[in-house]
Design an enzyme around this catalytic site. Structure first.
Site, mmCIF file in Angstrom:
data_model
loop_
_atom_site.group_PDB
_atom_site.id
_atom_site.type_symbol
_atom_site.label_atom_id
_atom_site.label_comp_id
_atom_site.label_asym_id
_atom_site.label_seq_id
_atom_site.Cartn_x
_atom_site.Cartn_y
_atom_site.Cartn_z
ATOM 1 N N SER A 139 39.763 27.899 43.609
ATOM 2 C CA SER A 139 40.772 28.061 44.670
ATOM 3 C C SER A 139 41.897 27.069 44.360
ATOM 4 O O SER A 139 42.334 26.976 43.207
ATOM 5 C CB SER A 139 40.148 27.839 46.046
ATOM 6 O OG SER A 139 41.109 27.954 47.064
ATOM 7 N N TYR A 153 50.390 33.308 47.774
ATOM 8 C CA TYR A 153 49.402 32.545 46.993
ATOM 9 C C TYR A 153 48.416 31.821 47.920
ATOM 10 O O TYR A 153 47.201 31.881 47.725
ATOM 11 C CB TYR A 153 50.145 31.557 46.099
ATOM 12 C CG TYR A 153 49.286 30.782 45.133
ATOM 13 C CD1 TYR A 153 48.699 31.412 44.034
ATOM 14 C CD2 TYR A 153 49.078 29.419 45.295
ATOM 15 C CE1 TYR A 153 47.931 30.692 43.136
ATOM 16 C CE2 TYR A 153 48.313 28.692 44.394
ATOM 17 C CZ TYR A 153 47.736 29.329 43.317
ATOM 18 O OH TYR A 153 46.968 28.610 42.420
ATOM 19 N N LYS A 157 44.309 32.038 48.276
ATOM 20 C CA LYS A 157 43.433 30.881 47.999
ATOM 21 C C LYS A 157 42.653 30.468 49.250
ATOM 22 O O LYS A 157 41.520 29.991 49.142
ATOM 23 C CB LYS A 157 44.263 29.717 47.438
ATOM 24 C CG LYS A 157 44.848 30.009 46.051
ATOM 25 C CD LYS A 157 43.760 30.274 45.017
ATOM 26 C CE LYS A 157 44.291 30.486 43.626
ATOM 27 N NZ LYS A 157 43.239 30.728 42.626
HETATM 28 N N1 LIG Z 1 48.024 25.396 37.440
HETATM 29 C C1 LIG Z 1 47.912 24.881 38.655
HETATM 30 O O1 LIG Z 1 48.676 23.968 39.060
HETATM 31 C C2 LIG Z 1 46.815 25.347 39.570
HETATM 32 C C3 LIG Z 1 46.519 24.585 40.709
HETATM 33 C C4 LIG Z 1 45.478 24.984 41.543
HETATM 34 C C5 LIG Z 1 44.763 26.131 41.251
HETATM 35 N N2 LIG Z 1 45.076 26.855 40.143
HETATM 36 C C6 LIG Z 1 44.287 28.053 39.846
HETATM 37 O O2 LIG Z 1 43.604 27.848 38.629
HETATM 38 C C7 LIG Z 1 43.378 29.107 37.985
HETATM 39 C C8 LIG Z 1 43.881 29.038 36.552
HETATM 40 O O3 LIG Z 1 45.278 28.789 36.590
HETATM 41 P P1 LIG Z 1 46.089 28.332 35.292
HETATM 42 O O4 LIG Z 1 47.106 27.388 35.750
HETATM 43 O O5 LIG Z 1 45.127 27.962 34.233
HETATM 44 O O6 LIG Z 1 46.855 29.714 34.957
HETATM 45 P P2 LIG Z 1 47.195 30.459 33.589
HETATM 46 O O7 LIG Z 1 47.325 29.511 32.470
HETATM 47 O O8 LIG Z 1 48.335 31.367 33.933
HETATM 48 O O9 LIG Z 1 45.882 31.346 33.337
HETATM 49 C C9 LIG Z 1 45.586 32.451 34.141
HETATM 50 C C10 LIG Z 1 44.515 33.265 33.438
HETATM 51 O O10 LIG Z 1 44.148 34.357 34.292
HETATM 52 C C11 LIG Z 1 44.192 35.566 33.519
HETATM 53 N N3 LIG Z 1 44.474 36.677 34.427
HETATM 54 C C12 LIG Z 1 45.544 36.848 35.237
HETATM 55 N N4 LIG Z 1 45.446 38.005 35.887
HETATM 56 C C13 LIG Z 1 44.280 38.584 35.497
HETATM 57 C C14 LIG Z 1 43.628 39.802 35.807
HETATM 58 N N5 LIG Z 1 44.160 40.698 36.659
HETATM 59 N N6 LIG Z 1 42.426 40.067 35.235
HETATM 60 C C15 LIG Z 1 41.876 39.186 34.353
HETATM 61 N N7 LIG Z 1 42.444 38.025 34.015
HETATM 62 C C16 LIG Z 1 43.641 37.733 34.571
HETATM 63 C C17 LIG Z 1 45.302 35.304 32.481
HETATM 64 O O11 LIG Z 1 45.233 36.131 31.335
HETATM 65 P P3 LIG Z 1 45.964 37.591 31.274
HETATM 66 O O12 LIG Z 1 47.319 37.420 31.871
HETATM 67 O O13 LIG Z 1 45.963 37.953 29.822
HETATM 68 O O14 LIG Z 1 45.098 38.508 32.059
HETATM 69 C C18 LIG Z 1 44.959 33.864 32.108
HETATM 70 O O15 LIG Z 1 43.875 33.845 31.208
HETATM 71 C C19 LIG Z 1 44.112 30.152 38.829
HETATM 72 O O16 LIG Z 1 43.185 30.782 39.690
HETATM 73 C C20 LIG Z 1 45.099 29.319 39.616
HETATM 74 O O17 LIG Z 1 45.472 29.944 40.826
HETATM 75 C C21 LIG Z 1 46.078 26.495 39.281
#
Ligand SMILES: NC(=O)c1ccc[n+]([C@@H]2O[C@H](COP(=O)([O-])OP(=O)(O)OC[C@H]3O[C@@H](n4cnc5c(N)ncnc54)[C@H](OP(=O)(O)O)[C@@H]3O)[C@@H](O)[C@H]2O)c1
Length: 281
Positions: A139, A153, A157
């Site tokens: 989340s 978003y 979450k």
């Molecule tokens: N970065 C932050 O600051 C932050 C903070 C809190 C929480 N989060 C959460 O942490 C998680 C990872 O975020 P991140 O920052 O690592 O993002 P990221 O680098 O954009 O990675 C997102 C991943 O999800 C995959 N994805 C997206 N849509 C998809 C779908 N429909 N089916 C299957 N795979 C899918 C993407 O690959 P494809 O596009 O190839 O499918 C990618 O592998 C997310 O849930 C995000 O909301 C992030």
């Protein structure tokens, strides 16, 4: 050495999912990455094998919001030879003023960030029951508090957090442990894309909770895996901030409102498109 686990990581081709894969492979686990873009998955696997020639790592290209996900999870478990740990990290982010977000922005975000996890867990349950395995849902701090520009978003979450809380209670008697992670903002491709066009108010509000580096988030999750805590909140400052949010919500809102007021432009002053973060978001 601890016993090797069979692990599926959705969103495993990028950011947090990929970094978690690297950490678990180092531990000797067998990891399967699942995301939509096959070329990105293949590149991720090549990178992981370069760092760790003994890595047992596979991938399946699949969309967590697609009808085929159930069959693809079955295929993934077959490839791994069982399932001990499921990590739901797949996610997208659409940032913008509520007035600029469309109903499709809300539906798409909920469909991937929330219903995606629901679908994947439902498909994986039979094997997790067999192994008395674990589920980790990613989340966000945006699942604990509202953030300017994150109407879609935050909805996704918060939903994931409530779902995880209920699932924890329902699956514990079956021997399946559920944990949920609420990280603050951390360095990743999602945030790189966000930084190219986020609203100034979002920038001001998000940074009331300090940003973390990716290894800090990964270490907190890997350590949390072996502990009983339900909610994993990476970073000491994040834990202090969330303590403040829970116990002194009025003060927390007052601080956010001050920051937002100082940077306020508003939807009529910035008629620009919603910022989409994550490939194909
Ligand atoms: N970065 C932050 O600051 C932050 C903070 C809190 C929480 N989060 C959460 O942490 C998680 C990872 O975020 P991140 O920052 O690592 O993002 P990221 O680098 O954009 O990675 C997102 C991943 O999800 C995959 N994805 C997206 N849509 C998809 C779908 N429909 N089916 C299957 N795979 C899918 C993407 O690959 P494809 O596009 O190839 O499918 C990618 O592998 C997310 O849930 C995000 O909301 C992030």
């Amino acid at each position: 050495m601890a016993q090797s686990r069979n692990v599926i990581i959705t969103g495993g081709s990028s950011g947090l999912g990929l970094a978690l894969a690297e950490a678990l492979l180092r531990r000797g686990d067998h990891v399967l990455l699942l995301a939509r873009d096959a070329a990105k998955l293949a590149a991720a696997i090549t990178g992981l094998r370069e760092k760790n020639p003994h890595a047992q790592v596979d991938f399946i290209a699949s969309d967590v919001s697609g009808a085929q996900i159930e069959a693809d999870i079955a295929r993934a478990v077959q490839t791994l030879g069982g399932l001990d740990l499921l990590i739901n990290s797949a996610g997208i982010l659409r940032e913008g003023y509520f007035e600029h977000l469309t109903e499709d922005d809300f539906r798409r975000t909920l469909d991937i960030n929330f219903f995606g996890a629901v679908r994947v867990i439902r498909a994986a349950l039979p094997w997790l029951r067999q192994s008395r395995g674990k589920i980790i849902n990613i989340s966000s701090v945006a699942g604990l508090t509202g953030v300017f520009g994150y109407a879609a978003y935050c909805s996704s979450k918060y939903a994931l957090l409530g779902f995880s809380e209920t699932l924890r209670a329902e699956l514990k008697p079956q021997g399946i442990r559920v944990q949920v992670v609420c990280p603050p903002e951390f360095d990743s491709p999602m945030v790189d894309a966000l930084d190219q066009g986020r609203t100034p108010e979002n920038q001001a509000h998000a940074l009331t909770i300090p940003k973390l580096d990716l290894p800090t988030v990964v270490n907190a999750i890997v350590a949390g895996l072996d502990r009983a805590q339900f909610i994993i909140i990476p970073g000491v400052q994040t834990r202090l901030m969330t303590f403040g949010l829970q116990h002194f919500p009025g003060i927390s809102r007052w601080v956010s409102d001050l920051r937002i007021r100082a940077s306020y432009r508003g939807p009529t002053h910035q008629p620009k498109p919603v910022q989409k973060s994550g490939s194909g978001a």
